[in-house]
Design a protein around this motif. Structure first.
Motif, PDB file in Angstrom:
ATOM      1  N   UNK A 115       0.798  -1.219   0.000  1.00 49.44           N
ATOM      2  CA  UNK A 115       0.000   0.000   0.000  1.00 49.44           C
ATOM      3  C   UNK A 115       0.837   1.278   0.000  1.00 49.44           C
ATOM      4  N   UNK A 116       1.835   1.328   0.873  1.00 49.17           N
ATOM      5  CA  UNK A 116       2.605   2.568   0.952  1.00 49.17           C
ATOM      6  C   UNK A 116       3.373   2.787  -0.350  1.00 49.17           C
ATOM      7  N   UNK A 117       3.784   1.695  -0.945  1.00 53.34           N
ATOM      8  CA  UNK A 117       4.472   1.792  -2.230  1.00 53.34           C
ATOM      9  C   UNK A 117       3.510   2.312  -3.292  1.00 53.34           C
ATOM     10  N   UNK A 118       2.312   1.741  -3.338  1.00 52.59           N
ATOM     11  CA  UNK A 118       1.312   2.168  -4.318  1.00 52.59           C
ATOM     12  C   UNK A 118       1.029   3.657  -4.163  1.00 52.59           C
ATOM     13  N   UNK A 119       0.952   4.065  -2.932  1.00 49.56           N
ATOM     14  CA  UNK A 119       0.652   5.479  -2.664  1.00 49.56           C
ATOM     15  C   UNK A 119       1.782   6.372  -3.170  1.00 49.56           C
ATOM     16  N   UNK A 120       2.999   5.904  -2.994  1.00 53.69           N
ATOM     17  CA  UNK A 120       4.146   6.744  -3.343  1.00 53.69           C
ATOM     18  C   UNK A 120       4.391   6.802  -4.841  1.00 53.69           C
ATOM     19  N   UNK A 121       4.129   5.710  -5.539  1.00 49.26           N
ATOM     20  CA  UNK A 121       4.589   5.621  -6.923  1.00 49.26           C
ATOM     21  C   UNK A 121       3.487   5.928  -7.946  1.00 49.26           C
ATOM     22  N   UNK A 122       2.215   5.806  -7.553  1.00 47.92           N
ATOM     23  CA  UNK A 122       1.135   5.850  -8.551  1.00 47.92           C
ATOM     24  C   UNK A 122       0.674   7.256  -8.875  1.00 47.92           C
ATOM     25  N   UNK A 123       0.175   7.399 -10.087  1.00 49.05           N
ATOM     26  CA  UNK A 123      -0.574   8.608 -10.410  1.00 49.05           C
ATOM     27  C   UNK A 123      -2.068   8.348 -10.265  1.00 49.05           C
ATOM     28  N   UNK A 124      -2.443   7.061 -10.350  1.00 46.63           N
ATOM     29  CA  UNK A 124      -3.846   6.684 -10.219  1.00 46.63           C
ATOM     30  C   UNK A 124      -3.934   5.412  -9.400  1.00 46.63           C
ATOM     31  N   UNK A 125      -5.003   5.280  -8.655  1.00 43.39           N
ATOM     32  CA  UNK A 125      -5.203   4.047  -7.897  1.00 43.39           C
ATOM     33  C   UNK A 125      -6.630   3.555  -8.127  1.00 43.39           C
ATOM     34  N   UNK A 126      -6.749   2.241  -8.316  1.00 40.83           N
ATOM     35  CA  UNK A 126      -8.082   1.639  -8.422  1.00 40.83           C
ATOM     36  C   UNK A 126      -8.211   0.637  -7.287  1.00 40.83           C
ATOM     37  N   UNK A 127      -9.320   0.716  -6.570  1.00 35.93           N
ATOM     38  CA  UNK A 127      -9.590  -0.299  -5.551  1.00 35.93           C
ATOM     39  C   UNK A 127     -10.666  -1.222  -6.089  1.00 35.93           C
ATOM     40  N   UNK A 128     -10.293  -2.484  -6.243  1.00 31.19           N
ATOM     41  CA  UNK A 128     -11.224  -3.484  -6.781  1.00 31.19           C
ATOM     42  C   UNK A 128     -11.880  -4.234  -5.633  1.00 31.19           C
ATOM     43  N   UNK A 129     -13.156  -4.453  -5.759  1.00 30.49           N
ATOM     44  CA  UNK A 129     -13.839  -5.261  -4.755  1.00 30.49           C
ATOM     45  C   UNK A 129     -14.889  -6.111  -5.445  1.00 30.49           C
ATOM     46  N   UNK A 130     -14.764  -7.410  -5.307  1.00 30.36           N
ATOM     47  CA  UNK A 130     -15.791  -8.319  -5.804  1.00 30.36           C
ATOM     48  C   UNK A 130     -16.135  -8.106  -7.286  1.00 30.36           C
ATOM     49  N   UNK A 131     -15.083  -7.894  -8.106  1.00 29.15           N
ATOM     50  CA  UNK A 131     -15.315  -7.820  -9.546  1.00 29.15           C
ATOM     51  C   UNK A 131     -15.695  -6.455 -10.097  1.00 29.15           C
ATOM     52  N   UNK A 132     -15.782  -5.466  -9.231  1.00 31.43           N
ATOM     53  CA  UNK A 132     -16.068  -4.105  -9.731  1.00 31.43           C
ATOM     54  C   UNK A 132     -15.061  -3.115  -9.149  1.00 31.43           C
ATOM     55  N   UNK A 133     -14.947  -1.954  -9.828  1.00 32.64           N
ATOM     56  CA  UNK A 133     -14.105  -0.901  -9.278  1.00 32.64           C
ATOM     57  C   UNK A 133     -14.918  -0.178  -8.205  1.00 32.64           C
ATOM     58  N   UNK A 134     -14.503  -0.375  -6.979  1.00 36.01           N
ATOM     59  CA  UNK A 134     -15.241   0.228  -5.871  1.00 36.01           C
ATOM     60  C   UNK A 134     -14.885   1.698  -5.754  1.00 36.01           C
ATOM     61  N   UNK A 135     -13.633   1.987  -6.002  1.00 34.53           N
ATOM     62  CA  UNK A 135     -13.206   3.389  -5.911  1.00 34.53           C
ATOM     63  C   UNK A 135     -11.972   3.609  -6.775  1.00 34.53           C
ATOM     64  N   UNK A 136     -11.910   4.779  -7.421  1.00 33.85           N
ATOM     65  CA  UNK A 136     -10.750   5.107  -8.246  1.00 33.85           C
ATOM     66  C   UNK A 136     -10.411   6.578  -8.062  1.00 33.85           C
ATOM     67  N   UNK A 137      -9.155   6.899  -8.179  1.00 31.65           N
ATOM     68  CA  UNK A 137      -8.764   8.305  -8.044  1.00 31.65           C
ATOM     69  C   UNK A 137      -7.270   8.437  -7.874  1.00 31.65           C
ATOM     70  N   UNK A 138      -6.852   9.616  -7.445  1.00 33.00           N
ATOM     71  CA  UNK A 138      -5.431   9.823  -7.170  1.00 33.00           C
ATOM     72  C   UNK A 138      -5.107   9.065  -5.885  1.00 33.00           C
ATOM     73  N   UNK A 139      -3.816   8.815  -5.620  1.00 32.62           N
ATOM     74  CA  UNK A 139      -3.462   8.111  -4.381  1.00 32.62           C
ATOM     75  C   UNK A 139      -3.997   8.843  -3.143  1.00 32.62           C
ATOM     76  N   UNK A 140      -3.943  10.172  -3.182  1.00 29.77           N
ATOM     77  CA  UNK A 140      -4.422  10.946  -2.026  1.00 29.77           C
ATOM     78  C   UNK A 140      -5.910  10.679  -1.804  1.00 29.77           C
ATOM     79  N   UNK A 141      -6.663  10.708  -2.920  1.00 30.82           N
ATOM     80  CA  UNK A 141      -8.110  10.494  -2.798  1.00 30.82           C
ATOM     81  C   UNK A 141      -8.417   9.124  -2.228  1.00 30.82           C
ATOM     82  N   UNK A 142      -7.788   8.103  -2.798  1.00 34.19           N
ATOM     83  CA  UNK A 142      -8.148   6.742  -2.411  1.00 34.19           C
ATOM     84  C   UNK A 142      -7.603   6.379  -1.025  1.00 34.19           C
ATOM     85  N   UNK A 143      -6.351   6.783  -0.770  1.00 32.95           N
ATOM     86  CA  UNK A 143      -5.752   6.352   0.499  1.00 32.95           C
ATOM     87  C   UNK A 143      -6.101   7.269   1.668  1.00 32.95           C
TER      88      UNK A 143
END
Lengths: 259, 233
Positions: free
Chosen positions: A214-242
């Protein structure tokens, strides 16, 4: 223009619906992290884009080339292979070729590909020399200059994964995909892989990373997608998602990693 | 009184034929075995089950019986066809069949028999290669043929050397079955001295030949295994 477009991707294995309509886009030079619990469909997205699985419906294009369009079902092996070269995939379990040393693992595909060049017969020596010097450059970049002649069984997990990253980079894919690149590694070895990925991000390599770091994803990404049960539950910048997750499920998932 | 050198001269002659059977069987059974193994892994179900059926028949019956059927079968069918008095062209053609050359019959039955055994070893070797190796080949833009020959095959070879050496050593001894349809080989060469000179030791001495040759094979296979030891699958 986005270099990767995924629209309403659906995929079932038997009766299990693994992807229930996933859409996202990615621009050139961006790094996308896909997070989520096991079985949420993260890896299946990568496998569909990399043509290891065929989606049931939806749309995938890479760099303007249509990879999958629910309507097209005829498979032309030559075209599939041509598309394949636009993307690269680093596996969780490395899948290095055990009978080849590090340098040969990295150069094999490029050498086979060179056979299709019109000037292959006349310039074979020069072509192979070019391929090898390029491979050595890439291997130096991932810190493996000392290991060119070693076989995979002589390497640590972290070194194996760096070879497999070099192997994928060798073909200069438009997008490099990582399927949980550190999950098969001892915790003390994950750092060296994350460092390599970070330096690739600095070089503006477009990447999609399925990860539990997680901390790596936050540091390196420009975008993050959180997948839950086959759908995108949340997407956005690392700041938004984390930092400010909107969905309860995202909040619950992220909080598990806070320590 | 027979001279020892005479005995060994005959034994060497017989052993030469045994070696011929051995070499020709290997030469044809390995490629045929590879083809059969592909058949038994085919996604086309009728082919797959047909091949599996054939392999079951061949592995399920004694090689000695197969030898007899291959050698006598065509002649028996020809007699039956000639006596049937049928005007059917296929049966007329069948009535023209001749008894097969003895040595050819041995090679045919040995090749079919060993190809079936080899095919199962090849199938095990090929199916034992992790899916990831094929997937790695695919995502690196290799064709299926390239992935098979450049990535998978070497790993298969390494895996199948031990079971193959087992089969091949068995083949050396199985060449003695050719005796059943009166093909002169090592055992026969030894046996003749019982009738002609009333001595048994030449027959017993044939064991030395099998033993020595299999000793050499064991060393060769050991060397190959060692050579492939530089990596682990």
């Amino acid at each position: 223009m986005s270099i990767l477009e995924v629209k309403d991707l659906k995929k079932s294995f038997g009766k299990t619906e693994v992807l229930k309509g996933v859409s996202f886009e990615l621009n050139e030079g961006e790094v996308l992290s896909i997070i989520g619990s096991s079985g949420s469909g993260k890896t299946t997205i990568l496998r569909c884009i990399n043509q290891l699985e065929t989606a049931d419906s939806g749309y995938i294009s890479v760099d303007g080339v249509v990879f999958f369009d629910g309507n097209q079902h005829k498979e032309n092996a030559a075209e599939k292979r041509k598309r394949q070269l636009l993307v690269g995939l680093v596996f969780q379990e490395f899948h290095l070729f055990p009978q080849y040393n590090v340098l040969d693992n990295v150069t094999l595909a490029a050498k086979l590909l060179a056979k299709e060049r019109a000037d292959y017969k006349e310039n074979k020596k020069e072509i192979f020399a070019d391929i090898e010097s390029k491979a050595k450059e890439i291997l130096a970049k991932v810190g493996l200059s000392e290991k060119l002649g070693n076989y995979p069984c002589e390497l640590s997990g972290g070194q194996k994964q760096r070879v497999s990253i070099a192997r994928a980079l060798m073909l200069e894919p438009k997008i490099l995909f990582f399927d949980e690149p550190t999950s098969a590694l001892d915790p003390e070895l994950t750092g060296e892989i994350l460092k390599v990925i970070k330096s690739l991000a600095e070089d503006k390599v477009t990447m999609v990373i399925v990860t539990h770091e997680m901390s790596f994803a936050k540091a390196v990404s420009s975008k993050v997608i959180f997948m839950d049960n086959g759908v995108i539950e949340e997407a956005g910048t690392p700041e938004e998602v984390f930092d400010n997750p909107k969905s309860e499920r995202t909040k619950a998932f992220i909080s598990k990693f806070d320590d | 009184m027979v001279v020892v050198s005479e005995v060994f001269k005959s034994l060497f002659e017989g052993f030469g034929v045994s070696l011929e059977i051995f070499a020709l069987t290997l030469l044809f059974a390995i490629p045929l075995g590879l083809v059969i193994s592909f058949g038994s892994m085919s996604k086309f179900k009728p082919l797959k089950y047909f091949v599996k059926f054939i392999v079951w028949i061949i592995r399920g019956t004694p090689l000695m019986l197969q030898l007899i059927i291959i050698f006598y079968g065509p002649g028996l069918l020809a007699t039956w066809a000639a006596n049937s008095g049928s005007a059917n062209p296929a049966i007329l053609w069948m009535s023209s069949w001749q008894v097969m050359d003895r040595f050819l019959a041995v090679i045919v039955s040995f090749v079919i028999n060993y190809a079936c055994y080899f095919s199962e070893i090849f199938r095990g070797g090929i199916e034992g290669i992790p899916k990831g190796q094929y997937e790695a080949g695919q995502v690196l833009g290799m064709t299926k043929t390239q992935t098979f020959f450049k990535v998978v095959l070497m790993q298969v070879v390494k895996r199948i050397i031990p079971p193959m050496s087992n089969e091949i050593i068995t083949l050396v001894k199985d060449t003695s079955l050719a005796r059943v349809i009166s093909v002169y080989e090592l055992i026969w060469a030894g046996q003749t001295f019982i009738k002609s000179s009333g001595i048994l030791w030449p027959l017993l001495a044939t064991g030395i030949f099998y033993l020595a040759f299999n000793g050499i094979l064991t060393i060769v296979f050991g060397k190959i295994e060692k050579k492939l030891d530089y990596y682990k699958n």
